[in-house]
Design an enzyme around this catalytic site. Structure first.
Site, PDB file in Angstrom:
ATOM      1  N   SER A  61      40.933  39.465  32.515  1.00 56.40           N
ATOM      2  CA  SER A  61      40.138  40.162  33.525  1.00 56.40           C
ATOM      3  C   SER A  61      40.076  39.324  34.790  1.00 56.40           C
ATOM      4  O   SER A  61      40.326  38.116  34.769  1.00 56.40           O
ATOM      5  CB  SER A  61      38.724  40.412  33.018  1.00 56.40           C
ATOM      6  OG  SER A  61      38.025  39.191  33.011  1.00 56.40           O
ATOM      7  N   LYS A  62      39.760  39.988  35.864  1.00 52.27           N
ATOM      8  CA  LYS A  62      39.760  39.368  37.184  1.00 52.27           C
ATOM      9  C   LYS A  62      38.823  38.154  37.240  1.00 52.27           C
ATOM     10  O   LYS A  62      39.082  37.210  37.983  1.00 52.27           O
ATOM     11  CB  LYS A  62      39.348  40.439  38.205  1.00 52.27           C
ATOM     12  CG  LYS A  62      39.391  40.005  39.630  1.00 52.27           C
ATOM     13  CD  LYS A  62      40.287  40.904  40.470  1.00 52.27           C
ATOM     14  CE  LYS A  62      40.629  40.285  41.805  1.00 52.27           C
ATOM     15  NZ  LYS A  62      41.724  39.324  41.724  1.00 52.27           N
ATOM     16  N   ARG A  63      37.767  38.204  36.439  1.00 49.75           N
ATOM     17  CA  ARG A  63      36.800  37.098  36.468  1.00 49.75           C
ATOM     18  C   ARG A  63      37.437  35.754  36.116  1.00 49.75           C
ATOM     19  O   ARG A  63      36.969  34.708  36.494  1.00 49.75           O
ATOM     20  CB  ARG A  63      35.661  37.388  35.471  1.00 49.75           C
ATOM     21  CG  ARG A  63      34.435  37.973  36.123  1.00 49.75           C
ATOM     22  CD  ARG A  63      33.265  38.059  35.193  1.00 49.75           C
ATOM     23  NE  ARG A  63      33.645  38.535  33.875  1.00 49.75           N
ATOM     24  CZ  ARG A  63      33.373  37.892  32.744  1.00 49.75           C
ATOM     25  NH1 ARG A  63      32.732  36.753  32.761  1.00 49.75           N
ATOM     26  NH2 ARG A  63      33.730  38.403  31.587  1.00 49.75           N
ATOM     27  N   HIS A  64      38.526  35.806  35.334  1.00 49.48           N
ATOM     28  CA  HIS A  64      39.159  34.568  34.874  1.00 49.48           C
ATOM     29  C   HIS A  64      40.367  34.183  35.712  1.00 49.48           C
ATOM     30  O   HIS A  64      41.034  33.202  35.418  1.00 49.48           O
ATOM     31  CB  HIS A  64      39.582  34.708  33.416  1.00 49.48           C
ATOM     32  CG  HIS A  64      38.416  34.762  32.477  1.00 49.48           C
ATOM     33  ND1 HIS A  64      37.692  35.914  32.281  1.00 49.48           N
ATOM     34  CD2 HIS A  64      37.855  33.812  31.708  1.00 49.48           C
ATOM     35  CE1 HIS A  64      36.732  35.669  31.416  1.00 49.48           C
ATOM     36  NE2 HIS A  64      36.803  34.405  31.060  1.00 49.48           N
ATOM     37  N   GLY A  65      40.696  34.949  36.701  1.00 46.57           N
ATOM     38  CA  GLY A  65      41.868  34.615  37.520  1.00 46.57           C
ATOM     39  C   GLY A  65      42.577  35.885  37.935  1.00 46.57           C
ATOM     40  O   GLY A  65      42.065  36.983  37.754  1.00 46.57           O
TER      41      GLY A  65
END
Ligand code: GLU
Length: 397
Positions: free
Chosen positions: A253-257
């Site tokens: 997911s975007k939260r991790h990169g």
């Protein structure tokens, strides 16, 4: 004739998981001397995002994954947008109805919701009480004549016997219907097919021999095989690609990169490096080697082994993918990217390309106007790894 397809839904930008599916379709098609189609699965009008088809095409082009047939290319299986294939789905839906494999359901959304809630309260797994299965023929005809909105459902009690599911990666599977909706919907009230009907009809009509797609579709495989059996179509071979995970084991997911391919394009990663990284992630590890060796697949390479696209076509075998979910480690991409840059820089044309790319990145991230070296204020956060890599290489080569 080996024929595969990459079938994204145009609901946003292409993500790493989608690029990996496209890559494995490309590798398998080329390895087996076949072709592949880009098919746009746009039957869910509510989730359509305009511009996403073009974005997907741009990302595939950047990556060098050249589909043989599809939008902007054409080919013998046109049209390649499902929204333009409506008549075909209706023809097959009609035959399902006539043979009693499907029935019309006139229940309103409110009635469906209350029936589902009631079933749940009774501890049932069923999602529908099959009210409309028991309507008489006259009643159905009257409702159709009166123009009552309806949907088409599969009658799961009237499905021919068939073989149990088999997957090139997951092997023999249990025929579990428990996680599926009761009498799944095939045609929606807007007349468009659901994904289940559309993908079975299209894979058959287009002559697809191998379906490679994300693991999230594995639970739907029994339903798809039921549809193949009802329609009397021979099913293709299936390979479901295990999910990619973040380092903490969560879904990408975007939260991790970065997850969108567009972000990797913008930041100047080498396309070949991105493909290399995706291909070696999840390539059978030593724990799987017994299985892969037995089935004649190649053994697992190191997780930073370097392959060009051409080398991947020769070496990669879909059967050698591990069935476990795999962590996608960004630090491996850095190592792989460095090697790809070195290879690109070994020819004059490649050096020119890198120089262009370095200037683009400097302009964008270091706020330097193109081709002038008036350095703007340096924002350390914006200096990306790939910029540094390219610059160092150009300065010290
Ligand atoms: N349209 C589906 C998706 O975007 C593809 C599923 C398939 O390949 O059958 O996930």
């Amino acid at each position: 004739m080996v024929l595969l397809r990459f079938a994204p839904s145009p609901t946003g930008s292409l993500h790493l998981g989608g690029l990996r599916t496209a890559l494995f379709n490309h590798l398998t098609a080329r390895r087996l001397g076949g072709k592949w189609i880009l098919r746009v699965e746009d039957t869910d009008a509510a989730r359509f995002v305009s511009g996403s088809v073009e974005g997907i095409q741009r990302a595939l082009e950047w990556a060098g994954l050249d589909y043989d047939y599809g939008p902007s290319v054409g080919g013998p299986h046109e049209p390649y947008f499902q929204s333009q294939r409506r008549d075909l789905y209706h023809t097959h839906a009609k035959s399902l109805l006539e043979k009693g494999h499907a029935y019309r359901c006139f229940c309103s959304p409110d009635r469906l919701a209350s029936a589902h809630a009631e079933l749940k309260a009774r501890g049932s797994n069923a999602t529908y009480d099959r009210h409309c299965l028991h309507l008489s023929e006259e009643e159905v005809a009257r409702k159709v004549r009166a123009g009552e909105r309806n949907i088409l459902r599969l009658n799961i009690d009237n499905v021919p016997d068939r073989e149990s599911p088999q997957d090139l990666i997951f092997g023999q599977l249990k025929d579990a219907h428990a996680s599926l909706a009761t009498d799944p919907v095939l045609l929606k009230s807007d007349g468009l097919p659901t994904y289940h009907l559309a993908n079975v009809v299209d894979d058959h009509e287009m002559g697809i021999t191998h379906v490679l797609r994300g693991e999230e579709w594995l639970p739907s495989l029994p339903l798809h095989l039921d549809l193949y059996a009802c329609l009397n179509f021979p099913p293709p071979q299936f390979a479901h690609l295990p999910l990619l995970l973040n380092k903490d084991g969560s879904k990408l997911s975007k939260r991790h990169g970065d997850v969108s391919v567009g972000d990797y394009i913008e930041k100047g990663w080498e396309p070949g490096a991105l493909l290399n990284w995706l291909a070696v992630t999840g390539w059978g590890t030593s724990a799987d080697s017994k299985r892969t060796h037995k089935e004649g697949a190649v053994s697992a390479p190191d997780s930073t082994a370097i392959f060009t696209l051409q080398e991947l076509i020769q070496e990669f075998d879909i059967k050698s993918l591990t069935r476990r979910r795999t962590i996608l480690d960004p630090s491996k991409l850095e190592i792989i990217n460095r090697e790809h840059i070195k290879r690109t820089a070994s020819t004059p044309a490649g050096r020119n390309k890198l120089q262009e790319e370095a200037l683009r990145l400097m302009e964008k991230y270091l706020e330097v106007p193109k081709r002038t070296l008036e350095w703007g204020p340096l924002d350390a956060d914006k200096i990306l790894h790939s910029v540094v890599e390219v610059c160092i290489h150009l300065l010290f080569k």
